[in-house]
Design an enzyme around this catalytic site. Structure first.
Site, PDB file in Angstrom:
ATOM      1  N   SER A 285       2.467  -3.242   8.274  1.00 14.49           N
ATOM      2  CA  SER A 285       2.464  -3.953   9.550  1.00 14.49           C
ATOM      3  C   SER A 285       3.829  -4.567   9.822  1.00 14.49           C
ATOM      4  O   SER A 285       4.483  -5.083   8.915  1.00 14.49           O
ATOM      5  CB  SER A 285       1.398  -5.061   9.532  1.00 14.49           C
ATOM      6  OG  SER A 285       0.121  -4.532   9.288  1.00 14.49           O
TER       7      SER A 285
ATOM      8  N   SER B 227       0.825  -1.211   0.000  1.00 17.05           N
ATOM      9  CA  SER B 227       0.000   0.000   0.000  1.00 17.05           C
ATOM     10  C   SER B 227       0.860   1.263   0.000  1.00 17.05           C
ATOM     11  O   SER B 227       1.939   1.301   0.598  1.00 17.05           O
ATOM     12  CB  SER B 227      -0.910   0.019   1.227  1.00 17.05           C
ATOM     13  OG  SER B 227      -1.852  -1.031   1.167  1.00 17.05           O
TER      14      SER B 227
ATOM     15  N   GLU C  75      -2.928 -14.170   1.419  1.00 18.27           N
ATOM     16  CA  GLU C  75      -3.213 -13.315   2.566  1.00 18.27           C
ATOM     17  C   GLU C  75      -4.671 -13.439   2.983  1.00 18.27           C
ATOM     18  O   GLU C  75      -4.985 -13.543   4.170  1.00 18.27           O
ATOM     19  CB  GLU C  75      -2.882 -11.858   2.225  1.00 18.27           C
ATOM     20  CG  GLU C  75      -3.125 -10.893   3.376  1.00 18.27           C
ATOM     21  CD  GLU C  75      -2.732  -9.463   3.036  1.00 18.27           C
ATOM     22  OE1 GLU C  75      -2.627  -8.657   3.969  1.00 18.27           O
ATOM     23  OE2 GLU C  75      -2.537  -9.165   1.842  1.00 18.27           O
TER      24      GLU C  75
END
Length: 397
Positions: free
Chosen positions: A166, A134, A249
């Site tokens: 993350s 992202s 994912e």
């Protein structure tokens, strides 16, 4: 535990596997693993230690092929593993996302050299990975990413920014997408790159969340030099490789370990006097919710098992991964909301407050789950994928 608890009949091999998992958990869940960590460093150390225990027992990635350190577990064995881990309230491994997402992508797309080097280090937790997909203007529309990687001899020179990354504040490696052919169409000319986070020119800046934690970061790249051999899959064709990772994912998010633990916590809260009733099992409003959550978790078990079976056969996750992700995130969020209902005013108190429900974890879970329907692709994106690829509906104009 009887066979019916898993929702499927067990073969002799399945029962042997179940007994092995139970014996492992009884021995491996020692006091230092069960202790509530006082700091983030303690929590990370515990997660790393737990993964190494799993790895030593060949349980870190049971669905991976045996030649890469897995067990080639059957869907039923994956169900057993998830249920036993949830029932024992075992912690997550530190490299959970790399095991579920990056590892299978490397198995599918990597060279022999990449597989031989990276896969053992993922399993042993010698490397901890984060995902750099992202960007500030490329979240839901990932194909519009602008991070670029210029090819110079046998190196890539990367410049750009990633966001909502993350684990970047404690990972040592990152897998990212960058545009290597600026003249190609948006979904072409992108490459999938493996990089060390300690490379000169990389700057990691944590983002404080609504829960008070900082699990996400911004990652800046300024003329970062990476060997060209670190491209995973074909050069300029990283979009196809990334679709595999996104599928894994979404399947990985449907692993029922965490969500089964949340259901178990809700059941325990409902048994005790709570904000909704003296005993939730005697209140139809409470029991309706609990029955619905139980059915949804069971459905997720079955979806996860089917998706795992596809992965074991070497197939990339299909649109059913979007079903798994959509249901998981929305059920997870709904259960966090209901936990707040059960806890009442005490559920709004954060960790550190003497009267906080579940030591503040009710409030923390509620706040964290606000992002559940965004991570790994928004619920709107998942519904579009399901509509177009499963139901055959036309694309949005």
């Amino acid at each position: 535990m009887t066979d019916r608890d898993y929702g499927v009949p067990l073969s002799e091999a399945d029962r042997d596997f179940r007994d092995e998992i139970r014996d492992f958990l009884a021995a491996a869940l020692t006091a230092d693993i069960r202790a509530v960590p006082r700091t983030d460093c303690e929590r990370l150390d515990r997660m790393r230690l737990w993964q190494r225990k799993l790895h030593d027992a060949r349980l870190a990635a049971i669905s991976w092929p045996t030649e890469f350190g897995g067990r080639r577990a059957t869907p039923v064995q994956q169900l057993i593993f998830n249920a036993e881990m949830a029932g024992a309230r075992a912690p997550e491994p530190i490299n959970r996302s790399a095991i579920n997402q990056l590892g299978p992508t490397i198995i599918q797309w990597g060279t022999d050299e990449q597989r031989d080097y990276y896969l053992p280090r993922i399993l042993s937790a010698d490397d901890v990975w984060c995902q750099g997909f992202s960007e500030p203007d490329a979240g839901s529309d990932l194909a519009s990413l602008t991070t670029r990687a210029l090819i110079r001899d046998d190196e890539l020179v990367i410049t750009g920014q990633k966001v909502w990354t993350s684990k970047a504040h404690y990972a040592n490696r990152i897998y990212l997408l960058a545009r290597t052919d600026p003249n190609a169409t948006p979904r072409e000319g992108i490459s999938y790159i493996l990089a060390d986070l300690d490379t000169d020119g990389i700057d990691v800046r944590p983002i404080r969340q609504i829960s008070g934690g900082a699990e996400f970061s911004e990652v800046f790249f300024q003329d970062v030099r990476v060997p060209l051999r670190n491209v995973l899959g074909p050069l300029h064709d990283g979009w196809r490789v990334a679709k595999s990772t996104l599928g894994y994912e979404r399947v990985g998010q449907s692993r029922t370990h965490r969500i089964e633990r949340r259901l178990d916590i809700l059941l325990g809260m409902a048994k005790e006097p709570n904000a909704l009733s003296e005993s939730g099992f005697e209140d139809t409003f409470v029991t309706d919710h609990l029955v619905r959550f139980t059915a949804q978790v069971e459905a997720l078990r079955q979806i996860a098992a089917q998706a795992t079976a596809a992965g074991v056969r070497g197939m990339s996750p299909g649109p059913e991964a979007s079903m798994a992700k959509l249901l998981t995130s929305e059920v997870d969020q709904a259960m966090a909301n209901f936990g707040l209902d059960l806890a009442g005013a005490a559920g709004t108190l954060e960790p550190g407050s003497p009267s906080a429900a579940k030591k503040g974890n009710v409030a923390k879970s509620y706040l964290l789950m606000r992002a559940a329907t965004f991570g790994a692709g928004t619920s709107e994106i998942q519904r579009n994928v399901i509509a177009e690829r499963l139901l055959g509906l036309p694309r949005d104009p």
